[in-house]
Design a protein around this motif. Sequence first.
Motif, PDB file in Angstrom:
ATOM      1  N   LYS A 117       0.830  -1.206   0.000  1.00 47.90           N
ATOM      2  CA  LYS A 117       0.000   0.000   0.000  1.00 47.90           C
ATOM      3  C   LYS A 117       0.870   1.264   0.000  1.00 47.90           C
ATOM      4  O   LYS A 117       0.687   2.144  -0.839  1.00 47.90           O
ATOM      5  CB  LYS A 117      -0.917   0.028   1.240  1.00 47.90           C
ATOM      6  N   THR A 118       1.792   1.335   0.943  1.00 47.66           N
ATOM      7  CA  THR A 118       2.628   2.536   1.031  1.00 47.66           C
ATOM      8  C   THR A 118       3.515   2.672  -0.204  1.00 47.66           C
ATOM      9  O   THR A 118       3.656   3.766  -0.761  1.00 47.66           O
ATOM     10  CB  THR A 118       3.486   2.512   2.313  1.00 47.66           C
ATOM     11  N   SER A 140       2.242   5.497   6.862  1.00 46.59           N
ATOM     12  CA  SER A 140       1.196   4.482   6.653  1.00 46.59           C
ATOM     13  C   SER A 140      -0.059   4.898   7.402  1.00 46.59           C
ATOM     14  O   SER A 140      -0.682   4.083   8.068  1.00 46.59           O
ATOM     15  CB  SER A 140       1.662   3.108   7.170  1.00 46.59           C
ATOM     16  N   GLU A 164      -4.009   5.934   1.566  1.00 46.22           N
ATOM     17  CA  GLU A 164      -3.782   4.536   1.935  1.00 46.22           C
ATOM     18  C   GLU A 164      -4.884   4.133   2.915  1.00 46.22           C
ATOM     19  O   GLU A 164      -5.182   4.874   3.856  1.00 46.22           O
ATOM     20  CB  GLU A 164      -2.393   4.416   2.583  1.00 46.22           C
ATOM     21  N   ARG A 324      11.977  -0.566   3.840  1.00 44.55           N
ATOM     22  CA  ARG A 324      11.344  -1.436   2.846  1.00 44.55           C
ATOM     23  C   ARG A 324      12.275  -1.596   1.649  1.00 44.55           C
ATOM     24  O   ARG A 324      11.900  -1.376   0.510  1.00 44.55           O
ATOM     25  CB  ARG A 324      10.025  -0.842   2.378  1.00 44.55           C
ATOM     26  N   TYR A 344      11.244  -3.022   8.381  1.00 46.83           N
ATOM     27  CA  TYR A 344       9.991  -2.336   8.709  1.00 46.83           C
ATOM     28  C   TYR A 344       8.908  -3.312   9.154  1.00 46.83           C
ATOM     29  O   TYR A 344       8.186  -3.072  10.112  1.00 46.83           O
ATOM     30  CB  TYR A 344       9.515  -1.511   7.505  1.00 46.83           C
TER      31      TYR A 344
HETATM   32 MG   LIG Z   1       1.704   1.100   4.733  1.00 44.39          MG
END
Ligand SMILES: [Mg+2]
Length: 480
Positions: A117-118, A140, A164, A324, A344
């Motif tokens: 998502k991010t 997030s 998000e 990430r 993360y």
């Molecule tokens: Mg996220």
Amino acid sequence: MSALWTIDAMAAAMRADKSGALPAEVPGLSIDSRSVAKGEAFFAITGDNRNGHDFVETALKAGAGLAVVARIKRAQFAAEAPLLAVDDVLGALSDLARATRSRSDAKVIAVTGSVGKTSTKEALLLALGADGETHASAASYNNHWGVPLSLARCPASAKYAVFEIGMSHAGEITPLTKLVRPHVAIITTIAPVHLEFFGTLTKIADAKAEIFAGIEPGGAAVLNRDNRQYAHLARAAAAAGVTRIVSFGENAKADARLLRHSLQADCSTVEARILGQRVTYKLGAPGKHLVLNSLAVLAAAALAGADLALAALALNNLKPASGRGTRATLRLPGGSALLIDESYNANPASMRAAIALLGQAAVGPQGRRIAVLGDMLELGAQGPALHRGLAEPIAAVGVDLVFCSGPLMHALWQALPSGSRGGYAETAAGLEPAVLAAIRAGDALMVKGSLGSKMGPIVKALERQFARPAAFEPAPAVPN
Ligand SMILES: [Mg+2]
Ligand SMILES: Nc1ncnc2c1ncn2[C@@H]1O[C@H](COP(=O)(O)OP(=O)(O)OP(=O)(O)O)[C@@H](O)[C@H]1O
């Protein structure tokens, strides 16, 4: 700096009582007294552990222009304090978010999914930002306070807005998508994340499908054609009245289809057909997972009416989000090593993506690919099997050495051939010394685990120990 909200409009939207020496307008909104910027409105939200009302004075001292507080708490504060008093602070934030959505002309894109998502939101920010003013959620911020806060922060002038939306239980997405009312909703993928709360992937898909409930009339759902839940999601979208379903992936029937790609150590090049238009572009961050995400990004950009060529070009500037896949160079005796920080969070899908990323990483002549892995949490009864199952991708991409910590990772540890066993410990802290001792010049090392597995400190320790010039390097000359 232009105003985000005038106080009059804000008070009207939240049905708030004004009191004290209020400014005429605020440039932004905050819920954190530690990071509140000058003039911003501080919302005294009550969380699980802390009550925002305890931080109102700190926020005002730190420069907040006003605070939004509960009416029943009003008497706690000085008469002249600049306050907006409401029945319920979180409810007021949602009211403000609703008013923001009503005043906005932006094309709104919502992103949900089990992973990515991010990453997808950040790529959309780049891609749409090349075409016009784009607002996006911070970090997030995807839950019951993160979504209203992010929406209420959207400037009236934005041409595009990206939000998000996350969940860990069924029913959480419905009110959030109804607030956001996206023109385009992306579901990145469905994977075993929070499996212990759901039991099956279909139930996870059903919870993500709640996003369709908020899609604007005539809006579109962007779905992963390669995912096993595709047909299920497409049916759910149709049942929710979504008339435009756009698919992305490698599948030949995908509307945003990957035609060709080349994965390099630090970037990818991609050729794709996006809703009938052929585009070739470079992604500034590596990994097949980001290539697939980029198809959804460009499909959404096209659906939102953005210039596809500009959007694709902008993806050259893509960088991995913090923890990430961020990279650091470690300095060791005899040369350097590559550290890939994936600390993360982790689940079976992102773990596999990170293992593939390690497999792609460049190593020196004597260098090895090393994975340092902590437990993936919240997987329920399937946890041990999902950990053990990582042995296969680890072998397939040529990881040389694996360090494991945590009771679940023990299942993987037992499944590894003895030659690739680097070390095992019950906890990440216990594993740290072995990892620090093992790394050598030329290696590429990737660290990943769920947040609760505390792999982050291993990354910090590696950076601390090997960031400074190695001891053998001559000291710079000091004039005397
Ligand atoms: Mg996220
Ligand atoms: N499509 C994908 N498939 C698998 N892994 C992915 C994909 N996209 C991103 N990832 C990886 O998953 C991890 C989490 O990515 P990201 O932060 O974008 O997910 P998220 O859905 O926002 O997570 P959260 O629910 O914690 O907010 C990162 O390690 C990232 O590299």
